[in-house]
Motif scaffolding. Sequence first.
Motif, mmCIF file in Angstrom:
data_model
loop_
_atom_site.group_PDB
_atom_site.id
_atom_site.type_symbol
_atom_site.label_atom_id
_atom_site.label_comp_id
_atom_site.label_asym_id
_atom_site.label_seq_id
_atom_site.Cartn_x
_atom_site.Cartn_y
_atom_site.Cartn_z
ATOM 1 N N ALA A 64 0.829 -1.217 0.000
ATOM 2 C CA ALA A 64 0.000 0.000 0.000
ATOM 3 C C ALA A 64 0.856 1.257 0.000
ATOM 4 O O ALA A 64 0.614 2.187 -0.780
ATOM 5 C CB ALA A 64 -0.928 -0.010 1.212
ATOM 6 N N VAL A 65 1.866 1.295 0.864
ATOM 7 C CA VAL A 65 2.727 2.473 0.956
ATOM 8 C C VAL A 65 3.518 2.663 -0.337
ATOM 9 O O VAL A 65 3.721 3.795 -0.781
ATOM 10 C CB VAL A 65 3.672 2.369 2.179
ATOM 11 C CG1 VAL A 65 4.712 3.462 2.171
ATOM 12 C CG2 VAL A 65 2.866 2.419 3.462
ATOM 13 N N ARG A 72 0.773 5.228 -7.558
ATOM 14 C CA ARG A 72 0.042 4.173 -8.261
ATOM 15 C C ARG A 72 -1.415 4.582 -8.486
ATOM 16 O O ARG A 72 -2.081 5.042 -7.592
ATOM 17 C CB ARG A 72 0.074 2.885 -7.441
ATOM 18 C CG ARG A 72 -0.655 1.733 -8.097
ATOM 19 C CD ARG A 72 -0.721 0.491 -7.230
ATOM 20 N NE ARG A 72 0.575 0.133 -6.709
ATOM 21 C CZ ARG A 72 0.731 -0.474 -5.527
ATOM 22 N NH1 ARG A 72 -0.286 -0.760 -4.778
ATOM 23 N NH2 ARG A 72 1.948 -0.779 -5.115
ATOM 24 N N VAL A 73 -1.864 4.395 -9.708
ATOM 25 C CA VAL A 73 -3.254 4.686 -10.042
ATOM 26 C C VAL A 73 -3.990 3.445 -10.549
ATOM 27 O O VAL A 73 -5.187 3.486 -10.785
ATOM 28 C CB VAL A 73 -3.375 5.833 -11.082
ATOM 29 C CG1 VAL A 73 -2.899 7.141 -10.490
ATOM 30 C CG2 VAL A 73 -2.614 5.498 -12.348
ATOM 31 N N LYS A 75 -3.708 -1.255 -10.637
ATOM 32 C CA LYS A 75 -3.077 -2.413 -10.002
ATOM 33 C C LYS A 75 -1.923 -2.968 -10.828
ATOM 34 O O LYS A 75 -1.268 -3.911 -10.415
ATOM 35 C CB LYS A 75 -4.108 -3.494 -9.717
ATOM 36 C CG LYS A 75 -4.823 -4.011 -10.934
ATOM 37 C CD LYS A 75 -5.892 -5.001 -10.527
ATOM 38 C CE LYS A 75 -6.705 -5.402 -11.736
ATOM 39 N NZ LYS A 75 -7.791 -6.295 -11.383
ATOM 40 N N HIS A 76 -1.641 -2.366 -11.940
ATOM 41 C CA HIS A 76 -0.535 -2.816 -12.787
ATOM 42 C C HIS A 76 0.776 -2.208 -12.310
ATOM 43 O O HIS A 76 0.827 -1.058 -11.889
ATOM 44 C CB HIS A 76 -0.796 -2.443 -14.244
ATOM 45 C CG HIS A 76 -2.056 -3.048 -14.769
ATOM 46 N ND1 HIS A 76 -2.191 -4.394 -14.998
ATOM 47 C CD2 HIS A 76 -3.259 -2.487 -15.060
ATOM 48 C CE1 HIS A 76 -3.419 -4.646 -15.426
ATOM 49 N NE2 HIS A 76 -4.089 -3.494 -15.461
ATOM 50 N N GLY A 77 1.841 -2.982 -12.362
ATOM 51 C CA GLY A 77 3.153 -2.474 -11.986
ATOM 52 C C GLY A 77 3.454 -2.519 -10.506
ATOM 53 O O GLY A 77 4.403 -1.903 -10.040
ATOM 54 N N THR A 78 2.651 -3.269 -9.745
ATOM 55 C CA THR A 78 2.879 -3.295 -8.302
ATOM 56 C C THR A 78 4.238 -3.876 -7.944
ATOM 57 O O THR A 78 4.852 -3.442 -6.982
ATOM 58 C CB THR A 78 1.779 -4.075 -7.559
ATOM 59 O OG1 THR A 78 1.732 -5.405 -8.072
ATOM 60 C CG2 THR A 78 0.429 -3.407 -7.716
ATOM 61 N N GLY A 79 4.710 -4.853 -8.697
ATOM 62 C CA GLY A 79 6.008 -5.461 -8.403
ATOM 63 C C GLY A 79 7.141 -4.462 -8.479
ATOM 64 O O GLY A 79 7.968 -4.369 -7.568
ATOM 65 N N SER A 80 7.189 -3.701 -9.547
ATOM 66 C CA SER A 80 8.270 -2.719 -9.694
ATOM 67 C C SER A 80 8.138 -1.609 -8.655
ATOM 68 O O SER A 80 9.143 -1.105 -8.144
ATOM 69 C CB SER A 80 8.300 -2.142 -11.111
ATOM 70 O OG SER A 80 7.100 -1.467 -11.399
ATOM 71 N N GLN A 81 6.911 -1.245 -8.303
ATOM 72 C CA GLN A 81 6.697 -0.210 -7.292
ATOM 73 C C GLN A 81 7.110 -0.705 -5.909
ATOM 74 O O GLN A 81 7.743 0.021 -5.148
ATOM 75 C CB GLN A 81 5.231 0.231 -7.311
ATOM 76 C CG GLN A 81 4.869 0.919 -8.607
ATOM 77 C CD GLN A 81 3.379 1.037 -8.809
ATOM 78 O OE1 GLN A 81 2.569 0.481 -8.076
ATOM 79 N NE2 GLN A 81 2.994 1.782 -9.830
ATOM 80 N N TYR A 82 6.758 -1.927 -5.592
ATOM 81 C CA TYR A 82 7.134 -2.535 -4.313
ATOM 82 C C TYR A 82 8.659 -2.565 -4.186
ATOM 83 O O TYR A 82 9.221 -2.154 -3.178
ATOM 84 C CB TYR A 82 6.557 -3.948 -4.246
ATOM 85 C CG TYR A 82 6.655 -4.649 -2.914
ATOM 86 C CD1 TYR A 82 5.546 -4.723 -2.081
ATOM 87 C CD2 TYR A 82 7.829 -5.271 -2.503
ATOM 88 C CE1 TYR A 82 5.599 -5.391 -0.869
ATOM 89 C CE2 TYR A 82 7.891 -5.936 -1.293
ATOM 90 C CZ TYR A 82 6.776 -5.997 -0.479
ATOM 91 O OH TYR A 82 6.847 -6.668 0.709
ATOM 92 N N LYS A 83 9.315 -3.049 -5.238
ATOM 93 C CA LYS A 83 10.778 -3.146 -5.216
ATOM 94 C C LYS A 83 11.440 -1.771 -5.150
ATOM 95 O O LYS A 83 12.443 -1.592 -4.461
ATOM 96 C CB LYS A 83 11.272 -3.928 -6.427
ATOM 97 C CG LYS A 83 10.918 -5.414 -6.351
ATOM 98 C CD LYS A 83 11.442 -6.181 -7.532
ATOM 99 C CE LYS A 83 10.338 -6.473 -8.486
ATOM 100 N NZ LYS A 83 10.731 -7.345 -9.595
ATOM 101 N N SER A 84 10.872 -0.798 -5.828
ATOM 102 C CA SER A 84 11.397 0.559 -5.783
ATOM 103 C C SER A 84 11.323 1.114 -4.361
ATOM 104 O O SER A 84 12.260 1.758 -3.874
ATOM 105 C CB SER A 84 10.611 1.443 -6.752
ATOM 106 O OG SER A 84 11.044 2.763 -6.705
#
Length: 128
Positions: A64-65, A72-73, A75-84
Amino acid sequence: MPNIAKSPRKEEFEAARDFVRRTFEDWVIKSIQITFRATSESERDNKGGTPLAAFLLLSCGIDAVSGFYTGRVSKHGTGSQYKSFVRKYMPRYLPENMYEKLRCALAHNFAIDKGLALTHGQPQFHNV
């Protein structure tokens, strides 16, 4: 030039920020703390419990954070966002391991990947 320190937009932003902070602390942080305490030790039989559910909630909280962090707008790209997010704010951990071996394993299998350890106060044993 308008005084931004007293502008209604700044007050609206601060009110919204405070609402999000309070909500996150009440719904996410407190839930993780309560779940960790409840599952770490069994008061009834004095046997050690497992904080697996608390770590699942913690991983969801990171998810979430990371969405707020990256804007994030969808649900796509959550993996790269999480890792970032992990790369920036949790540099002691490998982002790929945190995402794949912990987050995905917990979220999809309610388990952790082989070789990882869920510990409290002993990060050297996490192997993430």
